[in-house]
Enzyme design. Structure first.
Site, PDB file in Angstrom:
ATOM      1  N   GLY A 181     -51.402  18.660 -45.476  1.00  0.00           N
ATOM      2  CA  GLY A 181     -52.298  19.069 -44.106  1.00  0.00           C
ATOM      3  C   GLY A 181     -52.657  20.480 -43.907  1.00  0.00           C
ATOM      4  O   GLY A 181     -52.992  21.769 -43.724  1.00  0.00           O
ATOM      5  N   GLY A 226     -55.474  22.064 -45.686  1.00  0.00           N
ATOM      6  CA  GLY A 226     -56.901  23.106 -45.084  1.00  0.00           C
ATOM      7  C   GLY A 226     -56.565  22.831 -44.442  1.00  0.00           C
ATOM      8  O   GLY A 226     -57.866  23.105 -43.705  1.00  0.00           O
ATOM      9  N   GLY A 239     -56.864  18.497 -53.265  1.00  0.00           N
ATOM     10  CA  GLY A 239     -58.148  17.712 -51.891  1.00  0.00           C
ATOM     11  C   GLY A 239     -58.022  18.165 -51.009  1.00  0.00           C
ATOM     12  O   GLY A 239     -56.777  17.164 -50.143  1.00  0.00           O
ATOM     13  N   GLN A 270     -51.297  21.543 -53.750  1.00  0.00           N
ATOM     14  CA  GLN A 270     -50.164  21.041 -54.507  1.00  0.00           C
ATOM     15  C   GLN A 270     -49.161  21.358 -53.476  1.00  0.00           C
ATOM     16  O   GLN A 270     -49.345  21.852 -51.685  1.00  0.00           O
ATOM     17  CB  GLN A 270     -49.567  21.007 -55.564  1.00  0.00           C
ATOM     18  CG  GLN A 270     -50.543  20.360 -56.046  1.00  0.00           C
ATOM     19  CD  GLN A 270     -52.263  21.579 -56.759  1.00  0.00           C
ATOM     20  OE1 GLN A 270     -51.479  22.229 -57.522  1.00  0.00           O
ATOM     21  NE2 GLN A 270     -53.333  20.443 -57.042  1.00  0.00           N
ATOM     22  N   THR A 312     -46.579  19.294 -61.177  1.00  0.00           N
ATOM     23  CA  THR A 312     -47.852  19.715 -61.834  1.00  0.00           C
ATOM     24  C   THR A 312     -48.030  20.720 -62.734  1.00  0.00           C
ATOM     25  O   THR A 312     -46.758  21.183 -63.116  1.00  0.00           O
ATOM     26  CB  THR A 312     -49.299  20.579 -60.592  1.00  0.00           C
ATOM     27  OG1 THR A 312     -50.163  20.235 -61.257  1.00  0.00           O
ATOM     28  CG2 THR A 312     -48.839  21.138 -59.923  1.00  0.00           C
ATOM     29  N   ARG A 322     -56.240   6.969 -54.768  1.00  0.00           N
ATOM     30  CA  ARG A 322     -54.575   6.257 -54.485  1.00  0.00           C
ATOM     31  C   ARG A 322     -53.796   6.294 -53.321  1.00  0.00           C
ATOM     32  O   ARG A 322     -54.075   7.056 -52.254  1.00  0.00           O
ATOM     33  CB  ARG A 322     -53.833   6.803 -55.388  1.00  0.00           C
ATOM     34  CG  ARG A 322     -54.609   6.795 -56.910  1.00  0.00           C
ATOM     35  CD  ARG A 322     -53.934   7.531 -58.179  1.00  0.00           C
ATOM     36  NE  ARG A 322     -53.134   8.500 -57.537  1.00  0.00           N
ATOM     37  CZ  ARG A 322     -53.148   9.491 -58.690  1.00  0.00           C
ATOM     38  NH1 ARG A 322     -52.110   8.833 -59.639  1.00  0.00           N
ATOM     39  NH2 ARG A 322     -53.352  10.583 -58.738  1.00  0.00           N
ATOM     40  N   PRO A 323     -53.309   4.790 -52.974  1.00  0.00           N
ATOM     41  CA  PRO A 323     -52.640   4.895 -52.166  1.00  0.00           C
ATOM     42  C   PRO A 323     -51.780   5.949 -51.562  1.00  0.00           C
ATOM     43  O   PRO A 323     -50.637   5.891 -52.696  1.00  0.00           O
ATOM     44  CB  PRO A 323     -51.742   3.250 -51.459  1.00  0.00           C
ATOM     45  CG  PRO A 323     -52.539   2.608 -52.596  1.00  0.00           C
ATOM     46  CD  PRO A 323     -53.857   3.613 -53.334  1.00  0.00           C
ATOM     47  N   ASP A 376     -48.699  13.006 -34.666  1.00  0.00           N
ATOM     48  CA  ASP A 376     -49.667  11.527 -33.868  1.00  0.00           C
ATOM     49  C   ASP A 376     -48.976  10.078 -34.598  1.00  0.00           C
ATOM     50  O   ASP A 376     -49.067   9.426 -34.011  1.00  0.00           O
ATOM     51  CB  ASP A 376     -51.251  12.188 -34.076  1.00  0.00           C
ATOM     52  CG  ASP A 376     -51.398  12.600 -34.975  1.00  0.00           C
ATOM     53  OD1 ASP A 376     -50.714  13.219 -35.916  1.00  0.00           O
ATOM     54  OD2 ASP A 376     -52.930  11.415 -34.990  1.00  0.00           O
ATOM     55  N   SER A 391     -49.549  19.654 -35.526  1.00  0.00           N
ATOM     56  CA  SER A 391     -50.661  19.351 -35.719  1.00  0.00           C
ATOM     57  C   SER A 391     -50.854  18.357 -34.955  1.00  0.00           C
ATOM     58  O   SER A 391     -50.266  17.524 -34.986  1.00  0.00           O
ATOM     59  CB  SER A 391     -51.217  19.287 -36.797  1.00  0.00           C
ATOM     60  OG  SER A 391     -52.708  18.740 -36.841  1.00  0.00           O
TER      61      SER A 391
HETATM   62  P1  GDP Z   1     -54.246  18.859 -47.614  1.00  0.00           P
HETATM   63  O1  GDP Z   1     -54.464  18.415 -49.134  1.00  0.00           O
HETATM   64  O2  GDP Z   1     -52.357  19.742 -47.834  1.00  0.00           O
HETATM   65  O3  GDP Z   1     -54.666  20.029 -47.272  1.00  0.00           O
HETATM   66  O4  GDP Z   1     -54.119  18.040 -47.452  1.00  0.00           O
HETATM   67  P2  GDP Z   1     -54.870  16.758 -47.385  1.00  0.00           P
HETATM   68  O5  GDP Z   1     -56.344  16.820 -46.405  1.00  0.00           O
HETATM   69  O6  GDP Z   1     -55.014  15.818 -48.151  1.00  0.00           O
HETATM   70  O7  GDP Z   1     -54.654  15.208 -46.030  1.00  0.00           O
HETATM   71  C1  GDP Z   1     -54.845  15.394 -45.067  1.00  0.00           C
HETATM   72  C2  GDP Z   1     -55.237  14.349 -44.175  1.00  0.00           C
HETATM   73  O8  GDP Z   1     -54.383  14.603 -42.610  1.00  0.00           O
HETATM   74  C3  GDP Z   1     -56.481  14.306 -43.708  1.00  0.00           C
HETATM   75  O9  GDP Z   1     -57.296  13.741 -43.581  1.00  0.00           O
HETATM   76  C4  GDP Z   1     -56.150  15.726 -42.860  1.00  0.00           C
HETATM   77  O10 GDP Z   1     -57.021  15.820 -42.204  1.00  0.00           O
HETATM   78  C5  GDP Z   1     -55.109  15.163 -42.341  1.00  0.00           C
HETATM   79  N1  GDP Z   1     -55.130  15.523 -40.886  1.00  0.00           N
HETATM   80  C6  GDP Z   1     -54.416  16.934 -40.661  1.00  0.00           C
HETATM   81  N2  GDP Z   1     -53.371  16.941 -39.892  1.00  0.00           N
HETATM   82  C7  GDP Z   1     -53.416  15.640 -39.746  1.00  0.00           C
HETATM   83  C8  GDP Z   1     -53.058  15.581 -37.969  1.00  0.00           C
HETATM   84  O11 GDP Z   1     -52.052  15.884 -37.169  1.00  0.00           O
HETATM   85  N3  GDP Z   1     -53.326  14.238 -37.488  1.00  0.00           N
HETATM   86  C9  GDP Z   1     -54.292  13.344 -38.471  1.00  0.00           C
HETATM   87  N4  GDP Z   1     -54.038  12.859 -37.452  1.00  0.00           N
HETATM   88  N5  GDP Z   1     -54.616  13.561 -39.724  1.00  0.00           N
HETATM   89  C10 GDP Z   1     -53.941  15.222 -40.108  1.00  0.00           C
HETATM   90  P1  IMO Z   2     -53.283  18.905 -52.316  1.00  0.00           P
HETATM   91  O1  IMO Z   2     -53.006  20.224 -52.853  1.00  0.00           O
HETATM   92  C1  IMO Z   2     -51.416  15.209 -53.710  1.00  0.00           C
HETATM   93  C2  IMO Z   2     -49.904  14.591 -58.025  1.00  0.00           C
HETATM   94  C3  IMO Z   2     -50.386  13.745 -58.984  1.00  0.00           C
HETATM   95  C4  IMO Z   2     -48.752  13.642 -59.978  1.00  0.00           C
HETATM   96  C5  IMO Z   2     -48.756  15.474 -60.624  1.00  0.00           C
HETATM   97  C6  IMO Z   2     -49.742  16.019 -61.767  1.00  0.00           C
HETATM   98  O2  IMO Z   2     -54.506  18.353 -52.184  1.00  0.00           O
HETATM   99  O3  IMO Z   2     -52.106  19.039 -51.879  1.00  0.00           O
HETATM  100  P2  IMO Z   2     -51.628  16.797 -61.825  1.00  0.00           P
HETATM  101  O4  IMO Z   2     -53.141  16.004 -62.378  1.00  0.00           O
HETATM  102  O5  IMO Z   2     -51.598  18.059 -61.352  1.00  0.00           O
HETATM  103  O6  IMO Z   2     -51.384  17.303 -63.484  1.00  0.00           O
HETATM  104  O7  IMO Z   2     -50.557  15.579 -61.509  1.00  0.00           O
HETATM  105  O8  IMO Z   2     -49.332  16.392 -59.272  1.00  0.00           O
HETATM  106  N1  IMO Z   2     -50.645  16.026 -57.672  1.00  0.00           N
HETATM  107  C7  IMO Z   2     -50.932  16.133 -56.307  1.00  0.00           C
HETATM  108  N2  IMO Z   2     -50.311  15.395 -55.150  1.00  0.00           N
HETATM  109  N3  IMO Z   2     -51.871  16.248 -53.541  1.00  0.00           N
HETATM  110  C8  IMO Z   2     -52.355  17.177 -54.411  1.00  0.00           C
HETATM  111  O9  IMO Z   2     -53.017  18.613 -54.282  1.00  0.00           O
HETATM  112  C9  IMO Z   2     -51.368  16.664 -55.648  1.00  0.00           C
HETATM  113  N4  IMO Z   2     -52.534  17.639 -57.131  1.00  0.00           N
HETATM  114  C10 IMO Z   2     -51.481  16.914 -57.783  1.00  0.00           C
HETATM  115  O10 IMO Z   2     -51.036  12.604 -58.170  1.00  0.00           O
HETATM  116  O11 IMO Z   2     -48.460  12.727 -58.966  1.00  0.00           O
HETATM  117 MG    MG Z   3     -54.720  17.061 -50.372  1.00  0.00          MG
END
Ligand code: GDP
Ligand code: IMO
Ligand code: MG
Length: 430
Positions: free
Chosen positions: A15, A17, A40, A225, A240, A308-309, A338, A418
């Site tokens: 979380g 972002g 992402g 990451q 990574t 991916r899940p 939550d 959060s």
């Molecule tokens: P990041 O890669 O660390 O920025 O995280 P991601 O965006 O890949 O994954 C976090 C997901 O959880 C996103 O869909 C956010 O919108 C969501 N998220 C972040 N904080 C919360 C929270 O406190 N509660 C819920 N339900 N979702 C959250």
């Molecule tokens: P955010 O910034 C979760 C994981 C991949 C794989 C390993 C190596 O959204 O948190 P790579 O493509 O980097 O060579 O893959 O790292 N991985 C992540 N897992 N969130 C990420 O970024 C990731 N970036 C890479 O799934 O296991």
């Molecule tokens: Mg992410």
């Protein structure tokens, strides 16, 4: 000087972002320092959901400047399409707002092809990369044959470097992996086109940020990451190829350590991982379904980049203590609390057991984790929905107990909790 570093303490997707979005409201600039579009980062503002891969999440705030540092690897095609998407969502992105380091490295179609070939060749031992060409691009950087963005400023040199690069890639694809060669000339034309579009964004990011900090501006370094995916400090080799940990922010932006103010660790209230590698507190069945969600909600645990899940499990305080140490974390932000509503019992991994020993921190870092048994403290859960909670006192007693237990075990204050994905869904503690 006021540089705040935001790092993931787990295997990514904590979380970050969402927390960057909160802090960017009070910052002047946000900078990405490592990784590439394997990241992402999701920001939810009202009914708008932004998914950012390369451009710092802080760009959603119109006042904030955006930087991409030398530690980042950039696929020019995805960069340009992300810029376009963000512009279409009504956010201004232009060369007076987004600055990209001349020393950042390019990811090419050659790196993408090599990532796919290498993963296929690993067979059962595959890492489960995002197939975004990350590993091969950093490999070229370390091997001193990478393509830095600065080359884009000189077409003749760029074309020569591209030709050499694609020819080397083709040797590897054909001889090592028995794959088809790439068609080099059309690729060169394509990348020269990208150079035209990207050239205006190329800047001396280290100098610009240093100047901003010297002028008292607050800058957020946005980690991608997470600690356990760090090339040196993660669960090697299931990591990574970059340095997501806090020191990586200094390396990846070209800054000295004296400018750091806070190091903010982002921790999900449970644990997730995409891709292969050890995961001591992983759960399956009903508990996993609860933590992961069905995929119906945007925040359910399915990869932002790959769909991916995600694997899920209970929060691991042994690994969190380790992350606090290697990052020098001064405060924590806890996300997705939550999602824990509705459990009768919630488990926290408080130690690892191996033979007759109990460990508070993994003895050799996060390696050979499969040889440890997690020791759980079982806490009472809570049934209430907590998304509307805005103050500490609004939280159910058992939720407060859960948070206090984490804080006591880690000896670092949790300053933000959060309770939902939206900007307003947060409890800020003094
Ligand atoms: P990041 O890669 O660390 O920025 O995280 P991601 O965006 O890949 O994954 C976090 C997901 O959880 C996103 O869909 C956010 O919108 C969501 N998220 C972040 N904080 C919360 C929270 O406190 N509660 C819920 N339900 N979702 C959250
Ligand atoms: P955010 O910034 C979760 C994981 C991949 C794989 C390993 C190596 O959204 O948190 P790579 O493509 O980097 O060579 O893959 O790292 N991985 C992540 N897992 N969130 C990420 O970024 C990731 N970036 C890479 O799934 O296991
Ligand atoms: Mg992410």
């Amino acid at each position: 000087m006021p540089l705040d570093i935001i790092v993931g303490t787990q295997w990514g997707d904590e979380g970050k972002g969402r927390i960057v979005d909160l802090l960017a409201a009070e910052a002047d600039a946000v900078a990405r320092y490592s990784g590439g579009d394997n990241a992402g980062h999701t920001v939810t503002v009202g009914d708008q959901i932004f998914k950012l891969h390369l451009i710092p999440s802080g760009v959603v705030h119109p006042h904030a400047q955006a930087f991409i540092g030398n530690g980042v690897v950039i696929n020019p095609a995805t960069l340009l399409s992300e810029i376009e998407q963000i512009q279409q969502a009504g956010i201004e992105v232009h060369p007076q707002r987004l600055f990209i380091s001349y020393a950042a490295h390019l990811i090419t179609a050659g790196h993408l092809a090599l990532d796919r070939a290498q993963e296929a060749a690993r067979g059962k031992a595959k890492i489960g990369t995002t197939l975004r060409g990350i590993g091969p691009a950093y490999t070229d950087k370390v091997a001193r044959r990478g393509l830095r963005l600065e080359l884009m400023r000189d077409e003749k040199r760029f074309v020569a470097a591209l030709r050499e690069h694609f020819e080397t890639v083709n040797q590897l694809l054909q001889r090592l992996y028995q794959e088809e060669a790439l068609d080099v000339e059309p690729l060169i034309t394509e990348y020269v086109g990208y150079a035209q579009a990207i050239k205006p964004y190329i800047a001396d990011v280290s100098a610009l940020i240093a100047e901003a900090l010297a002028g008292g501006k607050r800058v957020l370094a946005e980690g991608a990451q997470g600690t356990l995916l760090d090339l040196d400090h993660g669960t090697y080799p299931f990591v990574t190829s970059s340095y997501p940990t806090a020191p990586g922010a200094l390396l990846g932006l070209g800054l000295g350590a004296a400018c750091v103010d806070r190091v903010i660790g982002v921790t999900k209230a449970f644990q997730t991982r995409v891709g292969a590698g050890p995961f001591p507190t992983e759960v399956f069945d009903q508990t996993a379904n609860h933590l992961r969600g069905s995929g119906a909600n945007p925040w359910d645990e399915f990869g932002t980049t790959t769909g991916r899940p995600r694997r899920v499990g209970w929060l691991d305080l042994v690994l969190l203590r380790y992350a606090i140490r290697v990052n020098g974390i001064s405060e924590l932000a806890l996300t997705k609390l939550d999602i824990l509503s509705g459990f009768n019992e919630i488990k926290l991994c408080v130690a690892y057991q191996a033979d007759d020993h109990s460990y508070q921190i993994p003895p050799f870092g996060p390696t050979e984790l499969d040889s440890f048994k997690p020791v759980y403290q079982v806490l009472a859960g809570w049934k209430e929905e907590i998304r509307s909670c805005r103050r500490w006192e609004d939280l159910p007693l058992n939720a407060r107990q859960y948070i206090r237990t984490i804080e006591e075990a880690c000896q670092v204050p949790i300053k933000r909790i959060s309770v939902g994905p939206e900007r307003k869904d947060v409890i800020v503690l003094a």
